[in-house]
Write an enzyme that holds these catalytic residues in place. Structure first.
Site, short mmCIF file in Angstrom:
data_model
loop_
_atom_site.label_atom_id
_atom_site.label_comp_id
_atom_site.label_asym_id
_atom_site.label_seq_id
_atom_site.Cartn_x
_atom_site.Cartn_y
_atom_site.Cartn_z
N LYS A 87 0.86 -1.20 0.00
CA LYS A 87 0.00 0.00 0.00
C LYS A 87 0.89 1.24 0.00
O LYS A 87 1.78 1.37 0.84
CB LYS A 87 -0.89 0.01 1.24
CG LYS A 87 -2.05 -0.95 1.12
CD LYS A 87 -3.05 -0.77 2.24
CE LYS A 87 -4.26 -1.67 2.02
NZ LYS A 87 -3.94 -3.07 1.76
N ASP A 122 -1.62 -2.22 -4.02
CA ASP A 122 -3.03 -2.23 -3.63
C ASP A 122 -3.63 -0.85 -3.90
O ASP A 122 -2.92 0.16 -3.89
CB ASP A 122 -3.17 -2.51 -2.13
CG ASP A 122 -2.97 -3.97 -1.77
OD1 ASP A 122 -3.05 -4.83 -2.68
OD2 ASP A 122 -2.75 -4.25 -0.58
N MET A 123 -4.96 -0.80 -4.11
CA MET A 123 -5.61 0.50 -4.30
C MET A 123 -6.37 0.86 -3.02
O MET A 123 -7.10 0.04 -2.48
CB MET A 123 -6.55 0.46 -5.50
CG MET A 123 -7.11 1.83 -5.86
SD MET A 123 -5.82 3.09 -6.13
CE MET A 123 -5.34 2.72 -7.82
N GLN A 151 -10.56 -0.50 -9.11
CA GLN A 151 -11.81 -0.78 -8.38
C GLN A 151 -13.01 -0.53 -9.28
O GLN A 151 -13.24 0.59 -9.73
CB GLN A 151 -11.89 0.13 -7.15
CG GLN A 151 -10.74 -0.09 -6.16
CD GLN A 151 -10.47 1.13 -5.30
OE1 GLN A 151 -10.55 2.26 -5.79
NE2 GLN A 151 -10.13 0.93 -4.05
N ARG A 172 -5.12 -6.02 -11.17
CA ARG A 172 -6.04 -6.81 -10.35
C ARG A 172 -7.35 -6.02 -10.32
O ARG A 172 -7.36 -4.85 -9.95
CB ARG A 172 -5.51 -6.96 -8.92
CG ARG A 172 -6.56 -7.59 -7.98
CD ARG A 172 -6.25 -7.34 -6.50
NE ARG A 172 -5.01 -7.93 -6.06
CZ ARG A 172 -4.30 -7.47 -5.03
NH1 ARG A 172 -4.71 -6.41 -4.34
NH2 ARG A 172 -3.17 -8.04 -4.70
N THR A 214 -12.31 -11.58 -6.62
CA THR A 214 -13.69 -11.56 -6.11
C THR A 214 -14.04 -12.92 -5.50
O THR A 214 -13.46 -13.94 -5.87
CB THR A 214 -14.70 -11.24 -7.24
OG1 THR A 214 -16.01 -11.18 -6.69
CG2 THR A 214 -14.68 -12.26 -8.36
N ARG A 276 -12.65 -3.82 7.89
CA ARG A 276 -13.22 -3.73 6.52
C ARG A 276 -13.89 -5.05 6.13
O ARG A 276 -14.94 -5.06 5.51
CB ARG A 276 -12.12 -3.39 5.51
CG ARG A 276 -11.84 -1.91 5.39
CD ARG A 276 -11.19 -1.54 4.07
NE ARG A 276 -9.86 -2.08 3.92
CZ ARG A 276 -8.77 -1.54 4.45
NH1 ARG A 276 -8.83 -0.44 5.16
NH2 ARG A 276 -7.59 -2.08 4.25
C1 LIG Z 1 -7.34 -10.73 -3.68
C2 LIG Z 1 -8.12 -9.49 -3.36
C3 LIG Z 1 -7.46 -8.29 -3.29
C4 LIG Z 1 -8.16 -7.11 -3.02
N1 LIG Z 1 -7.51 -5.91 -3.07
C5 LIG Z 1 -8.22 -4.77 -2.91
C6 LIG Z 1 -7.62 -3.50 -3.08
O1 LIG Z 1 -6.41 -3.36 -3.36
N2 LIG Z 1 -8.41 -2.40 -2.92
C7 LIG Z 1 -9.75 -2.49 -2.62
O2 LIG Z 1 -10.43 -1.46 -2.52
N3 LIG Z 1 -10.33 -3.70 -2.45
C8 LIG Z 1 -9.61 -4.83 -2.58
N4 LIG Z 1 -10.25 -6.04 -2.43
C9 LIG Z 1 -11.61 -6.10 -1.82
C10 LIG Z 1 -12.70 -5.97 -2.85
O3 LIG Z 1 -12.70 -4.69 -3.37
C11 LIG Z 1 -14.06 -6.29 -2.22
O4 LIG Z 1 -14.31 -5.36 -1.19
C12 LIG Z 1 -14.20 -7.68 -1.64
O5 LIG Z 1 -13.54 -8.64 -2.41
C13 LIG Z 1 -15.71 -8.08 -1.54
O6 LIG Z 1 -16.30 -8.16 -2.79
P1 LIG Z 1 -16.50 -9.56 -3.56
O7 LIG Z 1 -16.54 -9.27 -5.02
O8 LIG Z 1 -15.43 -10.49 -3.14
O9 LIG Z 1 -17.84 -10.18 -3.15
P2 LIG Z 1 -18.93 -9.79 -1.95
O10 LIG Z 1 -19.42 -8.46 -2.28
O11 LIG Z 1 -18.28 -10.09 -0.65
O12 LIG Z 1 -19.95 -10.88 -2.26
C14 LIG Z 1 -20.80 -10.75 -3.37
C15 LIG Z 1 -21.77 -11.88 -3.47
O13 LIG Z 1 -21.06 -13.12 -3.45
C16 LIG Z 1 -21.82 -14.09 -2.85
N5 LIG Z 1 -21.13 -14.59 -1.66
C17 LIG Z 1 -19.95 -14.14 -1.18
N6 LIG Z 1 -19.55 -14.88 -0.14
C18 LIG Z 1 -20.50 -15.81 0.04
C19 LIG Z 1 -20.67 -16.88 0.94
N7 LIG Z 1 -19.74 -17.15 1.88
N8 LIG Z 1 -21.78 -17.66 0.84
C20 LIG Z 1 -22.69 -17.41 -0.11
N9 LIG Z 1 -22.60 -16.43 -0.99
C21 LIG Z 1 -21.53 -15.63 -0.94
C22 LIG Z 1 -23.12 -13.43 -2.52
O14 LIG Z 1 -24.00 -13.56 -3.60
C23 LIG Z 1 -22.74 -11.98 -2.35
O15 LIG Z 1 -23.81 -11.10 -2.46
C24 LIG Z 1 -9.56 -7.20 -2.74
C25 LIG Z 1 -10.22 -8.41 -2.81
C26 LIG Z 1 -9.53 -9.55 -3.13
C27 LIG Z 1 -10.28 -10.83 -3.24
#
Ligand SMILES: Cc1cc2nc3c(=O)[nH]c(=O)nc-3n(C[C@H](O)[C@H](O)[C@H](O)COP(=O)(O)OP(=O)(O)OC[C@H]3O[C@@H](n4cnc5c(N)ncnc54)[C@H](O)[C@@H]3O)c2cc1C
Length: 295
Positions: A87, A122-123, A151, A172, A214, A276
């Site tokens: 970061k 990272d962002m 993002q 990413r 994701t 977070r």
């Molecule tokens: C490797 C990685 C690096 C990241 N780096 C950054 C970064 O540098 N900057 C930043 O701002 N953010 C970062 N993030 C975070 C990202 O921006 C999201 O805030 C975070 O990943 C949550 O969004 P999501 O797409 O994973 O799904 P979510 O919004 O958590 O889930 C979406 C949907 O998935 C399904 N779901 C999820 N989990 C379950 C479960 N356990 N059971 C059933 N259904 C489920 C549901 O339908 C849910 O509504 C990163 C994420 C990852 C994975």
């Protein structure tokens, strides 16, 4: 107030690490590498993040930079399959842009000796997006082993994706984890998903080895379809997930032949990261609560 509550020497941080244990394997590099060993053994690669952000003192930024240099050496000697994520506010970007540029450059230079030399920036929140991308481009001009995170929820991101494709830089793609105002960010989940997929399609079709970050099954399934439509081999992109999040989905993807990288945060500054994750998903909060009763 939050800063005090989440500082490593606060009562919360000293007593409640067990709550975060599912999402943060430990406070030391040894604990992080032990987690990476397990991740590698289950067929996945990793990226290590030394937790910390929003640094306002030069010494703190230098200590974090040195921790990364040490971490890169430890990765090299361990022979494990992991790169690092950084970061820029932890590198002193909020103090002085040139200072953060110099710190990042040293890490990116040092990483070149590793089997996986890649360094991901990272962002963070929208207040630092432009500055982060500016520093990224300065380092990328002389070092190709650095990439960024974009993002999907930010309205500016399609243009940033186009720029990354033009540069040939690795991206990413994530939804975005910060609370951002409506004027600059999409706030409804269906619209974020739609934006995510449009940009994922561009990156898969014309980008360099995108990281599809994701846990969202709808997005994962749609990305698999796009990849198959484009006849992309499994070595042309990777799925990325956070340590402790949806382990069964991680393993299912591996079983199906996809590449998966796990983001492994570690260190004493775990509280803000943990906060977070809990805000993001009710089930993460429930998991933390249940660990209080199962000690
Ligand atoms: C490797 C990685 C690096 C990241 N780096 C950054 C970064 O540098 N900057 C930043 O701002 N953010 C970062 N993030 C975070 C990202 O921006 C999201 O805030 C975070 O990943 C949550 O969004 P999501 O797409 O994973 O799904 P979510 O919004 O958590 O889930 C979406 C949907 O998935 C399904 N779901 C999820 N989990 C379950 C479960 N356990 N059971 C059933 N259904 C489920 C549901 O339908 C849910 O509504 C990163 C994420 C990852 C994975």
């Amino acid at each position: 107030m939050m800063d005090r509550l989440f500082a490593p020497d606060s009562l919360f941080s000293k007593n409640f690490f067990f709550l975060a244990k599912r999402f943060v394997p430990g406070e030391t590099i040894a604990a992080a590498l032990a987690a990476v060993r397990d991740i590698n053994a289950s067929g996945m690669s990793a990226t290590l993040d030394f937790l910390g952000e929003d640094v306002f003192e030069r010494d703190a930024a230098i200590n974090t930079r040195d921790a990364y240099l040490h971490m890169l050496d430890a990765i090299r000697t361990s022979g494990l399959d992991t790169n690092v994520s950084v970061k820029l506010t932890a590198m002193g970007m909020l103090i002085d842009e040139d200072f953060a540029f110099a710190n990042l450059s040293q890490i990116v230079e040092h990483a070149r000796a590793n089997a996986d030399p890649f360094v991901r920036i990272d962002m963070e929140g929208s207040a630092v997006t432009t500055q982060t991308l500016r520093i990224f481009e300065r380092v990328f001009a002389s070092h190709r082993n650095v990439g960024i995170v974009l993002q999907a929820y930010l309205r500016r991101t399609p243009a940033d994706v186009a720029r990354a494709i033009e540069l040939g830089a690795r991206v990413r793609l994530c939804k975005g984890a910060y609370s951002e105002p409506e004027e600059i960010a999409i706030t409804s989940m269906p619209a974020i998903r739609q934006a995510y997929l449009a940009m994922a399609r561009d990156l898969l079709a014309r980008g360099v080895y995108p990281g599809i970050a994701t846990h969202d099954l709808q997005l994962i399934d749609a990305v698999k379809e796009i990849a198959s439509e484009l006849h992309l081999g499994a070595d042309r992109f990777e799925f990325q997930m956070l340590y402790g999040c949806r382990p069964h989905v991680q393993q299912e993807l591996v079983r199906q032949g996809y590449r998966v990288r796990i983001y492994v945060p570690f260190g004493t500054h775990w509280a803000g990261y943990f906060y977070r994750r809990v805000l993001e998903r009710r089930e993460n909060a429930l998991f933390a609560l249940s660990s209080m009763f199962s000690r």
